[in-house]
Design a protein around this motif. Structure first.
Motif, PDB file in Angstrom:
ATOM      1  N   UNK A 109       0.812  -1.209   0.000  1.00  0.00           N
ATOM      2  CA  UNK A 109       0.000   0.000   0.000  1.00  0.00           C
ATOM      3  C   UNK A 109       0.842   1.253   0.000  1.00  0.00           C
ATOM      4  N   UNK A 110       0.217   2.375  -0.342  1.00  0.00           N
ATOM      5  CA  UNK A 110       0.930   3.650  -0.451  1.00  0.00           C
ATOM      6  C   UNK A 110       0.961   4.454   0.838  1.00  0.00           C
ATOM      7  N   UNK A 111      -0.006   4.213   1.729  1.00  0.00           N
ATOM      8  CA  UNK A 111      -0.145   5.033   2.932  1.00  0.00           C
ATOM      9  C   UNK A 111       0.851   4.603   4.005  1.00  0.00           C
ATOM     10  N   UNK A 112       2.149   4.659   3.688  1.00  0.00           N
ATOM     11  CA  UNK A 112       3.157   4.106   4.580  1.00  0.00           C
ATOM     12  C   UNK A 112       3.438   5.002   5.790  1.00  0.00           C
ATOM     13  N   UNK A 113       3.038   6.266   5.730  1.00  0.00           N
ATOM     14  CA  UNK A 113       3.284   7.167   6.858  1.00  0.00           C
ATOM     15  C   UNK A 113       2.104   7.067   7.809  1.00  0.00           C
ATOM     16  N   UNK A 114       2.096   5.964   8.546  1.00  0.00           N
ATOM     17  CA  UNK A 114       1.012   5.692   9.480  1.00  0.00           C
ATOM     18  C   UNK A 114       1.585   5.252  10.812  1.00  0.00           C
ATOM     19  N   UNK A 115       0.739   5.223  11.802  1.00  0.00           N
ATOM     20  CA  UNK A 115       1.156   4.809  13.137  1.00  0.00           C
ATOM     21  C   UNK A 115       0.048   3.997  13.796  1.00  0.00           C
ATOM     22  N   UNK A 116       0.442   3.239  14.792  1.00  0.00           N
ATOM     23  CA  UNK A 116      -0.512   2.472  15.582  1.00  0.00           C
ATOM     24  C   UNK A 116      -0.496   2.938  17.023  1.00  0.00           C
ATOM     25  N   UNK A 117      -1.650   2.884  17.672  1.00  0.00           N
ATOM     26  CA  UNK A 117      -1.782   3.272  19.068  1.00  0.00           C
ATOM     27  C   UNK A 117      -2.376   2.101  19.842  1.00  0.00           C
ATOM     28  N   UNK A 118      -1.688   1.659  20.892  1.00  0.00           N
ATOM     29  CA  UNK A 118      -2.208   0.644  21.804  1.00  0.00           C
ATOM     30  C   UNK A 118      -2.317   1.302  23.166  1.00  0.00           C
ATOM     31  N   UNK A 119      -3.532   1.327  23.717  1.00  0.00           N
ATOM     32  CA  UNK A 119      -3.798   2.133  24.902  1.00  0.00           C
ATOM     33  C   UNK A 119      -4.587   1.341  25.944  1.00  0.00           C
ATOM     34  N   UNK A 120      -4.496   1.758  27.199  1.00  0.00           N
ATOM     35  CA  UNK A 120      -5.333   1.145  28.226  1.00  0.00           C
ATOM     36  C   UNK A 120      -6.807   1.443  27.976  1.00  0.00           C
ATOM     37  N   UNK A 121      -7.664   0.679  28.614  1.00  0.00           N
ATOM     38  CA  UNK A 121      -9.099   0.880  28.485  1.00  0.00           C
ATOM     39  C   UNK A 121      -9.477   2.305  28.883  1.00  0.00           C
ATOM     40  N   UNK A 122     -10.486   2.827  28.217  1.00  0.00           N
ATOM     41  CA  UNK A 122     -10.871   4.217  28.416  1.00  0.00           C
ATOM     42  C   UNK A 122     -11.396   4.483  29.822  1.00  0.00           C
ATOM     43  N   UNK A 123     -11.938   3.451  30.474  1.00  0.00           N
ATOM     44  CA  UNK A 123     -12.481   3.637  31.818  1.00  0.00           C
ATOM     45  C   UNK A 123     -11.440   3.398  32.906  1.00  0.00           C
ATOM     46  N   UNK A 124     -10.182   3.273  32.508  1.00  0.00           N
ATOM     47  CA  UNK A 124      -9.091   3.106  33.474  1.00  0.00           C
ATOM     48  C   UNK A 124      -8.828   4.457  34.133  1.00  0.00           C
ATOM     49  N   UNK A 125      -8.991   4.516  35.453  1.00  0.00           N
ATOM     50  CA  UNK A 125      -8.916   5.809  36.150  1.00  0.00           C
ATOM     51  C   UNK A 125      -7.486   6.239  36.464  1.00  0.00           C
ATOM     52  N   UNK A 126      -6.486   5.534  35.912  1.00  0.00           N
ATOM     53  CA  UNK A 126      -5.095   5.930  36.159  1.00  0.00           C
ATOM     54  C   UNK A 126      -4.641   7.051  35.233  1.00  0.00           C
ATOM     55  N   UNK A 127      -5.386   7.309  34.164  1.00  0.00           N
ATOM     56  CA  UNK A 127      -4.954   8.264  33.152  1.00  0.00           C
ATOM     57  C   UNK A 127      -5.054   9.703  33.620  1.00  0.00           C
TER      58      UNK A 127
END
Length: 460
Positions: free
Chosen positions: A86-104
């Motif tokens: 594919x052409x869209x090589x300037x991409x990134x991935x995000x792996x994050x804790x659950x949204x309801x995690x109150x540590x953020x």
């Protein structure tokens, strides 16, 4: 489900970049292949990266995006490095804790993959940030231009395009990571091998200021490329095209990458450092080692190397270890005290050395520390590189040290100043505790081999 797909149920995020649809798997949220720039094709191929506009429709981020790598660096690589078309090589991935995690909000780790600036893949399962998300860190993996497209020196072409891509990705993180639960004021940029060298380059660059707040370089070094134009001329001659923007622009990315590997084989060397950061432009006005003394002083830095890097194994590798005349020291380990010396008055520099000998690769080889730092010993390809029983307790300790650093804590061992006898943390040295604080690890003297290996390594 394809192995490049994220598992779980749909998960939506409304970010400044637009609505992004990823996947949630238990307490882990994955948003993969998010473009941060326009595809570097056509007139944009050899041009500075252009920010991606806001998505007008929800963006499907359920699988890894295209990679700049079209051809792996070697037929077999230690790190599993899938190529995605594919052409869209300037991409990134995000792996994050659950949204309801109150540590953020959570600290952020931005990861730059290695591959000699010629190859590598942000889609590697060894870079899955699930353990970071588990431990309260948002992990971002970034794709950037490689090889000729990322690091050629050509008339009428901006230099260091690969580094410019990374800088734009860091801008995207500053603008958008809050929507994923990340803290834009606690961003650590980290990488390994060429990625670690890119970290040191960004740290030494005036353009890096304010884009990140901590840095980690694993097996990095001062990998500035010299004689680039001579190499490009050789490549052009081999492909039958002029070594110009128009000449290389008429070749597909795959053809250029295959040409580099063919030239490497023809010359009888690995050619992996033929292209890389260029010194003398607005990104790197001076060599990296000099730039570190003037820039990035406010950024705490953790850096180190494996004990054997490219000198592991039997035959020449074993002989190199025994003689102490090691490519490992020249390319990788020597950069550690030199960096610490340049940063003697900086916010802090801490050294580590990974010494655990893989029974498969017969030493503390290049890349074998990655599954430990990422705490992914169950990832595909790990047993093939590390053997059937890599010590989980070592991964637990190393990963915890990295999480603490990314979270803003000062490492438990003393700072380094670039002088003989500097402190360091050793991981996995045979005959010692799995984690031990020591001194003199990076002293510029002849070092013996890694010592007696475990019983499992006896076949080496």
């Amino acid at each position: 489900m394809n192995s490049l797909d994220a598992p779980g149920e749909p998960d939506l995020v409304h970010a400044p970049a637009g609505t992004v649809v990823g996947r949630r798997d238990g307490r882990t949220r994955r948003f993969l292949g998010i473009p941060y720039a326009q595809p570097p094709t056509g007139v944009r191929r050899f041009a500075a990266p252009v920010p991606r506009g806001r998505f007008t429709e929800p963006y499907d981020a359920s699988r890894h995006g295209p990679t700049s790598q079209r051809v792996p660096l070697f037929a077999t690589t230690t790190v599993p490095e899938p190529s995605v078309a594919g052409d869209d090589v300037l991409n990134l991935g995000v792996v994050a804790p659950a949204q309801d995690d109150d540590r953020g909000p959570f600290p952020v780790l931005v990861w730059i993959h290695g591959g000699g600036f010629l190859a590598g893949s942000q889609a590697s399962p060894w870079y899955d940030g699930r353990a970071f998300a588990r431990d309260g860190v948002v992990c971002v993996t970034v794709g950037y231009r490689l090889g000729v497209d990322g690091f050629a020196v050509l008339d009428d072409v901006p230099t260091n395009l690969g580094l410019r891509d990374l800088l734009l990705a860091l801008d995207w993180v500053q603008e958008n990571i809050g929507a994923f639960g990340g803290d834009p004021d606690r961003v650590t940029v980290a990488g390994q091998s060429a990625g670690g060298a890119a970290v040191l380059a960004l740290l030494s660059s005036p353009a890096g200021r304010g884009r990140f707040h901590r840095a980690v370089s694993l097996s990095g070094g001062f990998f500035e490329a010299d004689a680039v134009r001579d190499f490009l001329q050789e490549l052009g001659d081999r492909l039958g095209v002029p070594a110009t923007r128009a000449g290389f622009g008429g070749c597909s990315v795959e053809r250029l990458q295959r040409g580099i590997l063919d030239l490497r084989d023809e010359k009888g060397d690995d050619g992996t450092l033929s292209l890389g950061p260029f010194v003398g432009d607005d990104i790197l006005p001076v060599p990296v080692a000099d730039g570190l003394a003037g820039h990035g002083q406010e950024v705490p830095l953790l850096l180190g190397a494996t004990g054997d890097e490219f000198d592991s194994g039997t035959g020449p590798g074993a002989a190199a270890r025994a003689a102490g005349t090691r490519l490992t020291d020249i390319l990788f380990r020597a950069a550690c005290p030199r960096t610490a010396a340049a940063r003697r008055d900086a916010a802090g520099t801490w050294l580590y050395s990974f010494e655990w000998p893989s029974p498969v690769l017969c030493g503390a080889a290049h890349c074998v520390d990655l599954p430990y730092f990422f705490d992914v010993l169950d990832a595909p390809g790990v047993a093939r590189a590390l053997g059937p029983n890599p010590p989980q307790e070592l991964a637990t300790s190393m990963h915890a040290d990295l999480v603490a650093f990314v979270g803003g804590q000062e490492p438990a061992w003393a700072r380094a100043s670039g002088t003989p006898g500097d402190p360091a943390r050793e991981y996995g040295r045979p005959g010692a505790a799995l984690v031990a604080d020591t001194t003199g690890v990076f002293d510029p003297v002849v070092r013996p081999g890694p010592g007696p290996m475990s019983e499992a390594a006896g076949a080496c």
